[in-house]
Design an enzyme around this catalytic site. Structure first.
Site, mmCIF file in Angstrom:
data_model
loop_
_atom_site.group_PDB
_atom_site.id
_atom_site.type_symbol
_atom_site.label_atom_id
_atom_site.label_comp_id
_atom_site.label_asym_id
_atom_site.label_seq_id
_atom_site.Cartn_x
_atom_site.Cartn_y
_atom_site.Cartn_z
ATOM 1 N N ARG A 133 60.975 100.537 31.733
ATOM 2 C CA ARG A 133 60.105 99.913 32.757
ATOM 3 C C ARG A 133 58.700 99.740 32.171
ATOM 4 O O ARG A 133 58.060 98.711 32.349
ATOM 5 C CB ARG A 133 60.050 100.788 34.026
ATOM 6 C CG ARG A 133 61.370 100.869 34.775
ATOM 7 C CD ARG A 133 61.209 101.479 36.156
ATOM 8 N NE ARG A 133 60.785 102.877 36.146
ATOM 9 C CZ ARG A 133 61.591 103.927 36.107
ATOM 10 N NH1 ARG A 133 62.904 103.747 36.079
ATOM 11 N NH2 ARG A 133 61.116 105.163 36.113
ATOM 12 N N SER B 270 50.659 85.037 45.003
ATOM 13 C CA SER B 270 50.867 86.438 44.619
ATOM 14 C C SER B 270 52.368 86.580 44.424
ATOM 15 O O SER B 270 53.048 87.252 45.188
ATOM 16 C CB SER B 270 50.359 87.370 45.722
ATOM 17 O OG SER B 270 50.703 88.703 45.422
ATOM 18 N N TYR C 165 62.270 95.336 48.376
ATOM 19 C CA TYR C 165 61.321 95.301 47.267
ATOM 20 C C TYR C 165 61.105 96.665 46.680
ATOM 21 O O TYR C 165 61.046 97.623 47.361
ATOM 22 C CB TYR C 165 59.980 94.687 47.702
ATOM 23 C CG TYR C 165 59.381 93.959 46.553
ATOM 24 C CD1 TYR C 165 58.392 94.575 45.795
ATOM 25 C CD2 TYR C 165 59.881 92.737 46.151
ATOM 26 C CE1 TYR C 165 57.900 93.934 44.681
ATOM 27 C CE2 TYR C 165 59.386 92.113 45.057
ATOM 28 C CZ TYR C 165 58.404 92.707 44.321
ATOM 29 O OH TYR C 165 57.923 92.079 43.216
ATOM 30 N N GLU D 263 56.030 89.932 55.968
ATOM 31 C CA GLU D 263 56.884 88.867 55.407
ATOM 32 C C GLU D 263 57.952 88.442 56.416
ATOM 33 O O GLU D 263 58.783 89.257 56.824
ATOM 34 C CB GLU D 263 57.555 89.355 54.107
ATOM 35 C CG GLU D 263 58.546 88.320 53.567
ATOM 36 C CD GLU D 263 59.140 88.684 52.203
ATOM 37 O OE1 GLU D 263 58.704 89.686 51.598
ATOM 38 O OE2 GLU D 263 60.044 87.954 51.767
ATOM 39 N N LYS E 60 49.050 88.001 52.497
ATOM 40 C CA LYS E 60 50.181 87.585 51.672
ATOM 41 C C LYS E 60 51.298 87.118 52.601
ATOM 42 O O LYS E 60 52.234 87.858 52.895
ATOM 43 C CB LYS E 60 50.619 88.764 50.803
ATOM 44 C CG LYS E 60 51.745 88.433 49.854
ATOM 45 C CD LYS E 60 51.779 89.378 48.674
ATOM 46 C CE LYS E 60 53.058 89.187 47.886
ATOM 47 N NZ LYS E 60 53.038 89.773 46.569
ATOM 48 N N LYS F 54 48.803 96.993 48.355
ATOM 49 C CA LYS F 54 49.783 96.144 49.043
ATOM 50 C C LYS F 54 50.699 96.990 49.921
ATOM 51 O O LYS F 54 51.053 98.112 49.557
ATOM 52 C CB LYS F 54 50.617 95.400 48.010
ATOM 53 C CG LYS F 54 51.839 94.725 48.607
ATOM 54 C CD LYS F 54 52.872 94.365 47.587
ATOM 55 C CE LYS F 54 54.248 94.578 48.186
ATOM 56 N NZ LYS F 54 55.317 93.961 47.400
ATOM 57 N N ASP G 158 55.115 94.925 41.175
ATOM 58 C CA ASP G 158 55.126 96.250 41.791
ATOM 59 C C ASP G 158 56.511 96.649 42.273
ATOM 60 O O ASP G 158 56.635 97.434 43.221
ATOM 61 C CB ASP G 158 54.143 96.263 42.969
ATOM 62 C CG ASP G 158 54.503 95.215 44.031
ATOM 63 O OD1 ASP G 158 54.713 94.044 43.644
ATOM 64 O OD2 ASP G 158 54.587 95.558 45.218
ATOM 65 N N GLU H 163 50.660 91.955 54.466
ATOM 66 C CA GLU H 163 51.880 91.186 54.174
ATOM 67 C C GLU H 163 52.983 91.426 55.205
ATOM 68 O O GLU H 163 53.849 92.270 55.010
ATOM 69 C CB GLU H 163 52.386 91.548 52.764
ATOM 70 C CG GLU H 163 53.659 90.814 52.374
ATOM 71 C CD GLU H 163 54.168 91.183 50.973
ATOM 72 O OE1 GLU H 163 53.588 92.077 50.330
ATOM 73 O OE2 GLU H 163 55.162 90.576 50.548
HETATM 74 P P1 13P Z 1 58.186 87.700 45.759
HETATM 75 O O1 13P Z 1 57.207 86.681 45.247
HETATM 76 O O2 13P Z 1 59.287 87.997 44.794
HETATM 77 O O3 13P Z 1 58.684 87.372 47.132
HETATM 78 O O4 13P Z 1 57.372 89.066 45.871
HETATM 79 C C1 13P Z 1 56.999 89.571 47.077
HETATM 80 C C2 13P Z 1 56.145 90.757 47.003
HETATM 81 O O5 13P Z 1 55.827 91.318 48.028
HETATM 82 C C3 13P Z 1 55.658 91.251 45.731
HETATM 83 O O6 13P Z 1 54.526 92.071 45.870
#
Ligand code: 13P
Length: 386
Positions: free
Chosen positions: A82, A324, A386, A215, A255, A173, A60, A213
């Site tokens: 893409r 993921s 991202y 992170e 995630k 997500k 994504d 997520e």
């Molecule tokens: P990565 O596995 O590259 O860290 O991807 C993170 C992400 O949020 C992809 O949806």
């Protein structure tokens, strides 16, 4: 006791009408979730997190990030390039054996193969649930520490989710980050958690299983204990707000990043240590009602991501523990493809190798001895977006 309960909850008495207990303010009526999609959400989450063999392919990348990837192999960042890259990924023969869901960028949700088959149909045939990135990216957060961000995208989210559902998406997500080197400040952590909870409630209201997520970024020199403390705080905060927002825990997926030392910490941790810290943290924060924990790779090498996942599946966990990954599934694929039609087959084989390796890892049966040297290449990038 029973009699006392009965009298204070007399038939027809609403929360608002009940007299306040001495010393406490009376409470406003509590909103009740409609729950229209509850059963479907639970089924979708269980399909994606089905115990056994599968995980999620994260593909994504926003147009900007995808452009950087394509640029690294000398391919121009056009809509059709893409599309061609995403076609390569989604049409990999046998992909559905190891992949139960794929997260797409909005553009990909509406695209088709070169010969006119919609990606939605391709995925349905392979048994892969379509997911979609619904956040609008990270921007600097005023009032927080320098370098901290907040995640945009709540405006109009309900309408967008309803449209994505109509198009075939069944999960979503939203990636928000916690930056240890920059802060983390309480205000940024709270905003990250609250934003995720609002997003999750809105997704569920529109039939999409939210991937939650927050992170914790790898950036920094901090040790693994520091990551542990921050991860515990952000997940505590996130579950508080998920509960406050009446999110159904059986219809979400998580995630998380794994609990590791910062990318620049000289004391590295082996997979057993990463697994022990990560599982200890998750077990102290995540209710067993949650069906699946689908880790991100966060810049780990393909090999590291598989080894760490494998270490986490050496004994049973309360939830399905799987992957993921984006970078840890796609890195070799992209390098193999190089934008050439003649390399598509080899690139698809490379994707299957990674998908199968991680599928074995989520069973705790991954064998790293046959891995190619290229799988060891780290992919950490400072300040990755991202
Ligand atoms: P990565 O596995 O590259 O860290 O991807 C993170 C992400 O949020 C992809 O949806």
């Amino acid at each position: 006791m029973a009699a006392a309960l009965k009298s204070s909850f007399a038939a027809g008495t609403t929360l608002a009408a009940r007299p306040a207990r001495a010393g406490r303010a009376s409470r406003a009526p509590v909103a009740v979730r409609a729950g229209k999609y509850d059963e479907e959400l639970i089924q979708t989450a269980q399909h994606i997190a089905s115990p056994g063999i599968r995980g999620i392919l994260a593909m994504d990348e926003s147009n900007g990030t995808c452009g950087k990837r394509l640029d690294s192999i000398g391919v121009e960042n056009t809509e059709d390039n893409r599309r061609a890259y995403r076609e390569l990924l989604l049409t990999t023969p046998g992909l559905g054996e190891y992949i139960s869901g794929a997260i797409l960028f909005e553009e990909t949700l509406y695209q088709s193969t070169k010969d006119g088959r919609s990606f939605m149909d391709v995925m349905a045939e392979a048994g892969i649930k379509p997911g979609v990135k619904v956040d609008k990216g990270l921007v600097p957060m005023a009032g927080a520490c320098a370098g901290e961000t907040w995640c945009q995208g709540l405006d109009g989210l309900a309408g967008r989710c309803a449209e994505y559902y109509k198009q075939g998406a069944r999960f979503a997500k939203w990636r928000s980050t916690v930056n240890i080197t920059a802060g983390p400040s309480m205000i940024a952590m709270r905003d990250c958690a609250y934003g995720l909870a609002r997003y999750a409630a809105i997704c569920q209201d529109n039939g999409l299983v939210p991937i939650v997520e927050p992170e914790v970024l790898l950036d920094g020199e901090h040790d693994i204990d520091t990551t542990m403390e921050v991860a515990k705080d952000i997940w505590a905060e996130t579950f508080k707000y998920l509960a406050d927002n009446k999110v159904n825990f059986e219809g979400i997926l998580l995630k998380p990043s794994m609990v590791t030392p910062g990318a620049e910490c000289p004391n590295r941790a082996d997979p057993e240590t990463v697994a022990a810290y990560t599982l200890k943290m998750l077990k102290s924060r995540v209710p067993p009602a949650v069906p699946g924990i689908m880790f991100l790779s966060g810049g780990q090498s393909e090999l590291e991501a598989s080894l760490n996942l494998n270490a986490m599946n050496q004994s049973p966990n309360p939830w399905h523990v799987s992957f993921s990954y984006a970078r840890a599934l796609q890195n070799t694929v992209l390098k193999t493809w190089q934008g050439e039609e003649a390399n598509v087959k080899a690139a698809q084989e490379a994707l299957l190798v990674r998908a199968a390796a991680n599928s074995a890892a989520q069973l705790g049966k991954y064998d790293p001895t046959k891995e190619a040297e290229s799988a060891k290449a780290g992919m950490f990038e400072k300040g990755y977006v991202y």
